[in-house]
Write a protein that holds these residues in place. Structure first.
Motif, PDB file in Angstrom:
ATOM      1  N   ILE A   9       0.917   1.461  -1.471  1.00 47.78           N
ATOM      2  CA  ILE A   9       1.776   2.025  -2.279  1.00 47.78           C
ATOM      3  C   ILE A   9       3.133   1.368  -1.090  1.00 47.78           C
ATOM      4  O   ILE A   9       4.195   0.950  -2.093  1.00 47.78           O
ATOM      5  N   LYS A  10       3.058   1.507   0.113  1.00 48.14           N
ATOM      6  CA  LYS A  10       4.422   0.753   0.630  1.00 48.14           C
ATOM      7  C   LYS A  10       4.805  -0.583  -0.306  1.00 48.14           C
ATOM      8  O   LYS A  10       5.598  -1.239   0.059  1.00 48.14           O
ATOM      9  N   ALA A  11       3.567  -1.683  -0.176  1.00 49.28           N
ATOM     10  CA  ALA A  11       4.055  -3.014  -0.753  1.00 49.28           C
ATOM     11  C   ALA A  11       4.551  -3.505  -2.163  1.00 49.28           C
ATOM     12  O   ALA A  11       4.622  -3.782  -2.225  1.00 49.28           O
ATOM     13  N   ALA A  12       3.417  -2.153  -3.063  1.00 43.89           N
ATOM     14  CA  ALA A  12       4.002  -2.439  -4.047  1.00 43.89           C
ATOM     15  C   ALA A  12       5.163  -1.317  -3.868  1.00 43.89           C
ATOM     16  O   ALA A  12       5.504  -1.695  -5.731  1.00 43.89           O
ATOM     17  N   ASN A  13       6.034  -0.925  -3.275  1.00 42.92           N
ATOM     18  CA  ASN A  13       6.918   0.363  -3.648  1.00 42.92           C
ATOM     19  C   ASN A  13       6.522   0.637  -4.649  1.00 42.92           C
ATOM     20  O   ASN A  13       7.604   1.358  -5.584  1.00 42.92           O
ATOM     21  N   ILE A  14       5.427   2.188  -4.583  1.00 42.44           N
ATOM     22  CA  ILE A  14       4.815   2.973  -5.846  1.00 42.44           C
ATOM     23  C   ILE A  14       5.982   4.256  -5.483  1.00 42.44           C
ATOM     24  O   ILE A  14       6.424   4.261  -4.243  1.00 42.44           O
ATOM     25  N   LYS A  15       6.723   4.855  -5.967  1.00 41.91           N
ATOM     26  CA  LYS A  15       7.406   5.856  -5.754  1.00 41.91           C
ATOM     27  C   LYS A  15       6.631   6.942  -6.878  1.00 41.91           C
ATOM     28  O   LYS A  15       6.778   6.728  -7.973  1.00 41.91           O
ATOM     29  N   ALA A  16       7.078   8.051  -6.349  1.00 42.49           N
ATOM     30  CA  ALA A  16       6.767   9.638  -7.023  1.00 42.49           C
ATOM     31  C   ALA A  16       7.996   9.478  -8.269  1.00 42.49           C
ATOM     32  O   ALA A  16       8.748   9.529  -8.164  1.00 42.49           O
ATOM     33  N   GLU A  17       7.408   9.742  -9.191  1.00 43.07           N
ATOM     34  CA  GLU A  17       7.878  10.085 -11.061  1.00 43.07           C
ATOM     35  C   GLU A  17       8.573  11.466 -10.710  1.00 43.07           C
ATOM     36  O   GLU A  17       8.007  12.793  -9.804  1.00 43.07           O
TER      37      GLU A  17
END
Length: 323
Positions: A315-323
């Motif tokens: 999640i950190k590496a892909a910079n995923i953020k919650a909708e």
């Protein structure tokens, strides 16, 4: 004064004995099993199988209580805040390893739960439109590298297991794909059949398998550790050159933190026994799931910790953020 102190000391001494007596009588009333997703889906099926196992073992009513919302976080929050008396338990699923990294978890994965045992894992699968110019993960990677950021793939939503699996694939293959998040797997698969997208990451075989059998779409790879008995000719990602691309949405059982250890142990024993039944295993296999009971509650706790760390890095590496 001395009399009051004596009475207080006596009362405090009685607390462990009372708790022990309550544990010995457990279960003396119906058990509530919280499910953090809607009725009717694969998660609900796992919960009802767990309820049947506990009902048969303890000869007590087990009530399945669906509490959907927040991609599973609401139901887990309800479980976390429930009385720790052994009469409220719930599915403890991969959500507890993912949601905290998105900043939207109304629970503490390591402080709010008493893990009992893992139960089953689903078989995620990568599928493609029949006319897509690739038939394997290697060909998919080559196609994606030729047109960075252009090849669209569907998932059931942001930060779902299929989305994280797709991000993991991109990291390991050195590719860049275009994410199209849906609100569920059904519309996602229909758009793939119709050609709106060429690629799909699915969390299980439930939606994809009938379409594969009908030859409306094609399978590239399953993301489980081993091939699925339901699709024996479809290779794993590990076999296809991606040994780190093993992803399994898991579904376990847990209780609120503070639940008496002997009650947790009794439930663990019942689940392990129930999952050893060939009839139960066959019912799970029919939806592409495999059973994975832990040897102990401590082993399940360690597994949750490892999954928490693994998906946190993705999640950190892909910079995923919650909708």
């Amino acid at each position: 004064m001395k009399k009051h102190i004596f009475c207080l000391a006596t009362a405090l001494c009685m607390v462990p004995a009372l708790a022990q007596a309550q544990s010995a009588d457990w279960p003396s009333k119906p058990i509530r099993l919280i499910v953090p997703f809607p009725a009717g889906g694969p998660t609900d099926l796992v919960a009802r199988e767990a309820a049947n196992i506990l009902r048969e073992e303890f000869k007590q009513t087990v009530i399945v209580d669906n509490k959907p919302g927040g991609n599973g976080t609401l139901g887990h929050a309800v479980l976390a805040k429930s009385p720790a008396d052994g009469y409220t338990i719930g599915l403890l699923v991969i959500t507890v390893a993912i949601a905290p990294h998105l900043g939207n978890a109304p629970f503490d994965t390591f402080k709010d739960f008493a893990p009992i045992s893992n139960m089953v894992s689903m078989t995620p699968i990568v599928v493609a439109n029949n006319n897509a110019p690739f038939n394997t993960l290697a060909e998919l990677a080559s196609q994606a590298k030729a047109s960075p950021g252009k090849l669209a793939f569907g998932t059931p939503g942001v930060a779902t297991v299929p989305h994280l699996a797709a991000e993991l694939f991109q990291m390991q293959s050195g590719t860049q794909l275009n994410h199209i998040p849906y609100k569920g797997a059904t519309q996602q698969i229909q758009d793939l059949i119709g050609g709106s997208t060429q690629l799909d990451f699915q969390s299980s075989l439930v939606v994809a398998m009938p379409q594969i059998k009908a030859e409306r779409i094609k399978a590239l790879a399953v993301l489980s550790d081993q091939r699925s008995p339901q699709l024996p000719n479809v290779p794993t990602a590990k076999e296809s050159g991606y040994p780190g691309l093993v992803v399994s949405p898991w579904f376990g059982l847990g209780a609120p933190a503070g639940t008496p250890a002997d009650i947790v142990q009794k439930m663990h024993g019942a689940i392990a026994k129930g999952l050893g039944s060939k009839e139960v295993q066959d019912r799970f296999a029919a939806i592409g799931a495999s059973v994975h009971p832990n040897k102990s509650p401590a082993e399940f706790s360690a597994y949750i910790k490892s999954e928490f760390e693994r998906w946190g890095k993705v999640i950190k590496a892909a910079n995923i953020k919650a909708e």
